[in-house]
Design a protein around this motif. Structure first.
Motif, PDB file in Angstrom:
ATOM      1  N   SER A   1      41.344  43.960   0.170  1.00 13.33           N
ATOM      2  CA  SER A   1      42.442  44.291   1.057  1.00 13.33           C
ATOM      3  C   SER A   1      42.618  43.187   2.084  1.00 13.33           C
ATOM      4  CB  SER A   1      42.192  45.630   1.762  1.00 13.33           C
ATOM      5  OG  SER A   1      43.308  46.013   2.536  1.00 13.33           O
ATOM      6  N   GLY A   2      43.825  43.115   2.627  1.00  9.70           N
ATOM      7  CA  GLY A   2      44.127  42.141   3.673  1.00  9.70           C
ATOM      8  C   GLY A   2      45.452  41.461   3.430  1.00  9.70           C
ATOM      9  N   ASP A   3      46.312  41.447   4.445  1.00  4.44           N
ATOM     10  CA  ASP A   3      47.649  40.877   4.290  1.00  4.44           C
ATOM     11  C   ASP A   3      47.628  39.442   3.786  1.00  4.44           C
ATOM     12  OD1 ASP A   3      48.646  43.237   5.229  1.00  4.44           O
ATOM     13  OD2 ASP A   3      49.684  42.389   6.969  1.00  4.44           O
ATOM     14  N   ARG A   4      46.654  38.667   4.219  1.00  3.54           N
ATOM     15  CA  ARG A   4      46.604  37.246   3.859  1.00  3.54           C
ATOM     16  C   ARG A   4      45.580  36.962   2.768  1.00  3.54           C
ATOM     17  NH1 ARG A   4      47.307  37.796   9.155  1.00  3.54           N
ATOM     18  NH2 ARG A   4      45.084  37.659   9.610  1.00  3.54           N
ATOM     19  N   ASN A   5      45.005  37.997   2.201  1.00  2.00           N
ATOM     20  CA  ASN A   5      43.970  37.823   1.179  1.00  2.00           C
ATOM     21  C   ASN A   5      44.537  38.071  -0.211  1.00  2.00           C
ATOM     22  OD1 ASN A   5      42.013  37.402   3.194  1.00  2.00           O
ATOM     23  ND2 ASN A   5      41.682  39.609   3.408  1.00  2.00           N
ATOM     24  N   GLY A   6      44.424  37.078  -1.067  1.00  5.13           N
ATOM     25  CA  GLY A   6      44.854  37.252  -2.446  1.00  5.13           C
ATOM     26  C   GLY A   6      43.898  38.130  -3.217  1.00  5.13           C
TER      27      GLY A   6
ATOM     28  N   ARG B   1      46.370  49.878   0.818  1.00  2.00           N
ATOM     29  CA  ARG B   1      45.830  48.572   1.199  1.00  2.00           C
ATOM     30  C   ARG B   1      46.783  47.477   0.729  1.00  2.00           C
ATOM     31  NH1 ARG B   1      40.611  48.371  -2.955  1.00  2.00           N
ATOM     32  NH2 ARG B   1      41.644  49.459  -4.648  1.00  2.00           N
ATOM     33  N   THR B   2      46.530  46.252   1.124  1.00  3.94           N
ATOM     34  CA  THR B   2      47.490  45.179   0.873  1.00  3.94           C
ATOM     35  C   THR B   2      46.835  43.979   0.196  1.00  3.94           C
ATOM     36  OG1 THR B   2      47.111  44.220   3.071  1.00  3.94           O
ATOM     37  CG2 THR B   2      48.858  45.857   2.878  1.00  3.94           C
ATOM     38  N   ALA B   3      47.666  43.144  -0.415  1.00  2.00           N
ATOM     39  CA  ALA B   3      47.202  41.883  -1.011  1.00  2.00           C
ATOM     40  C   ALA B   3      48.329  40.871  -0.954  1.00  2.00           C
ATOM     41  CB  ALA B   3      46.744  42.090  -2.453  1.00  2.00           C
ATOM     42  N   ALA B   4      47.969  39.600  -0.865  1.00  4.02           N
ATOM     43  CA  ALA B   4      48.944  38.524  -0.750  1.00  4.02           C
ATOM     44  C   ALA B   4      49.454  38.084  -2.122  1.00  4.02           C
ATOM     45  CB  ALA B   4      48.323  37.338  -0.020  1.00  4.02           C
TER      46      ALA B   4
END
Length: 414
Positions: free
Chosen positions: A118-123, A319-322
Motif C-alpha cells: 500500500s501507499g500512494d507513491r509505492n508501486g 489501499r492504494t498503489a502507484a
C-alpha cells in the motif's frame, strides 16, 4: 492426487505435483510433461495454477540471495518467500520498497500476479523487478533486464512464459517504520478528502465491513525518520492505545507491532508476522483495483451493496498503489485503489454475490487481482488491458506449443 491451495477452497486439477531440486531436474520434468504450471506458496484462490498434468513446486529450487551493493539490486530464487528475503536484506543493511500484507508468499508468484502493498507513491511488488531468468518449455533459460523489449510484458506473466528461476530486485538502504491505528474514520472524510487520507503516511489501509457508520480501522505506516502530519487524530478518528487485529475475532499476536513502536521495514511493512500463520486459512479473497479517478464512486457503490455482501465478509481493506508500465499489471497506466474482500470460506455464497459486485466495479475500470476469486461473467477483463494482444504474442513466442497454457489463460487470451 488430493492437493489444495492454502485457503482450502480450490483443489488442484494436476495429476502430479513434483518439487525439483535443480534446474536440470526441472528441465527434464518439463520436457516429459504434456502440460505444466509452476506452483508457488499456494496463496491463489482460483485456478490460475491449474494443469491437467504436471504441477511444479518452486519451493525446492535453489534460493540464495545475492546482493549487488553497487547496482543496488538483490537476486533471489523465484520460490523464496518474501519473509525470508526481507530478513536477509535487513541483516545486510538493505530493504525493499514495500511488502504485501503477508510475508509468507513467494517472490515469483507475487510478482507474476501483480500483488502489492500500500501507499500512494509505492508501486506494486513487480515494479521492483530489474531482471528475470525464465526457463521456457523448450529448455532454454532466457534472461531479461529492465529496458529489454520483452521485459514489461514478462514481469507480470501469470506463469504463461515458463518457470521463473530467479528475480533481480531493486533494493534501497534499510529504513525504520512505525505503525499506528485509529478507530472510526468517518465515511464523509474518506469520500470527500480521499487524497488527503491516503497520502497522510507512507502506507495507509482502511478496514471496514461496509455496513458500519464509520470505517472501523485506519492503519497507517510512517517512516520513523520523517516528521508526520498525523497527530493523535486521523481525520476525526482517535488513535488507539491497544493493539488490534483487523478482524476482531483473530489473535492480535499474529500482526506486526503497532502503537507507534519503531522497527525495521522488514517487521512493519507487512500486516502479519512472518513467524506466525496469520489465520487458519479458512477464507476466500477477492480484490478489485479501481483507477484512482473512480475510487470514490467505487467506494460508494460498494457501500450500497453492504446488505448483500456484509453477511459473507470477514473484513475488507481499502489501499492504494502507484501506476506502472507493466503490461498485465493491475496498475498499468493508472494509479489504483484496491478494494479487497476477505470472505468467509463459503464458495457458493461468495460466487452468488460477486456478479452484483462486479456489475458495480468492472464498468469503472476495476481490474480483478489475478490470484483472487472473481467471475467476470461478461468477459470484460480482457478489454481492461491495452497491451493484451502484445502479451498474447509474447506467450506464443516463448511457448509456441502452449505447454504452460491452462483454462485460466485460455479464458484471458482466447
Amino acid at each position: 492426487m488430493d492437493e489444495w491451495n492454502w485457503a482450502g477452497n480450490h483443489r488442484y486439477a494436476a495429476s502430479r505435483i513434483v518439487t525439483p531440486r535443480s534446474v536440470d531436474e526441472l528441465r527434464q520434468l518439463i520436457a516429459g510433461a504434456r502440460s505444466v504450471r509452476a506452483l508457488g506458496s499456494r496463496h491463489s484462490f482460483n485456478d490460475l495454477a491449474d494443469t491437467d498434468d504436471l504441477l511444479v513446486s518452486t519451493a525446492g529450487l535453489p534460493g540464495g540471495v545475492r546482493i549487488d551493493a553497487e547496482a543496488r539490486t538483490a537476486t533471489v530464487g523465484g520460490g523464496v518467500r518474501y519473509g525470508d528475503l526481507a530478513r536477509e536484506l535487513e541483516a545486510a543493511g538493505w530493504a525493499l520498497h514495500n511488502l504485501a500484507s503477508l510475508p509468507h508468499i513467494s517472490v515469483a508468484g507475487a510478482i507474476a500476479t501483480s500483488t502489492h502493498g500500500s501507499g500512494d507513491r509505492n508501486g506494486t511488488l513487480a515494479t521492483a523487478v530489474a531482471g528475470l531468468r525464465i526457463l521456457r518449455a523448450d529448455g532454454e533459460v532466457v534472461e531479461l533486464r529492465r529496458g529489454d523489449d520483452d521485459f514489461a510484458g514478462a514481469v507480470v506473466s501469470l506463469g504463461a512464459l515458463g518457470v521463473v528461476l530467479e528475480v533481480t530486485l531493486d533494493i534501497r538502504p534499510t529504513f525504520t517504520v512505525r505503525q499506528r491505528l485509529f478507530g472510526g474514520v468517518p465515511w464523509e472524510a474518506v469520500t470527500s478528502r480521499f487524497d488527503e487520507v491516503t497520502s497522510a503516511a507512507y502506507s495507509v489501509s482502511l478496514f471496514t465491513t461496509w455496513d458500519e457508520d464509520a470505517v472501523s480501522l485506519g492503519w497507517i505506516k510512517e517512516l520513523a525518520d520523517t516528521p508526520t502530519p498525523v497527530g493523535d487524530d486521523f481525520f476525526g478518528a482517535p488513535a488507539l492505545t491497544e493493539a488490534r487485529h483487523m478482524i476482531a475475532t483473530m489473535d492480535v499476536r499474529n500482526t506486526t507491532e503497532q502503537l507507534g513502536v519503531p522497527g525495521p521495514w522488514s517487521e512493519r511493512l507487512a500486516h502479519f508476522r512472518f513467524e506466525f500463520t496469520p489465520s487458519n486459512g479458512e477464507e476466500i479473497q477477492s480484490e478489485y483495483l479501481v483507477p484512482r479517478a473512480n475510487a470514490v464512486t467505487a467506494i460508494n457503490a460498494v457501500r450500497s451493496l453492504a446488505p448483500l455482501i456484509a453477511p459473507l465478509l470477514q473484513i475488507s481493506e481499502i489501499r492504494t498503489a502507484a501506476a506502472d508500465d507493466l503490461w498485465l499489471s493491475s496498475a498499468y497506466g493508472t494509479d489504483v485503489v484496491g478494494l479487497h474482500f476477505t470472505w468467509f470460506r463459503d464458495q457458493e455464497g461468495v460466487e452468488a454475490v460477486l456478479p452484483a459486485l462486479e456489475d458495480a466495479l468492472l464498468p469503472l475500470g476495476a481490474r480483478p487481482h489475478w490470484g483472487k476469486l472473481s467471475l467476470d461473467q461478461a468477459g470484460v477483463v480482457p478489454t481492461l488491458y491495452p497491451r493484451l494482444d502484445d502479451f498474447r504474442a509474447l506467450t506464443e513466442r516463448f511457448d509456441p506449443a502452449g505447454r504452460f497454457r491452462n483454462p485460466f489463460l485460455t479464458r484471458l487470451l482466447g
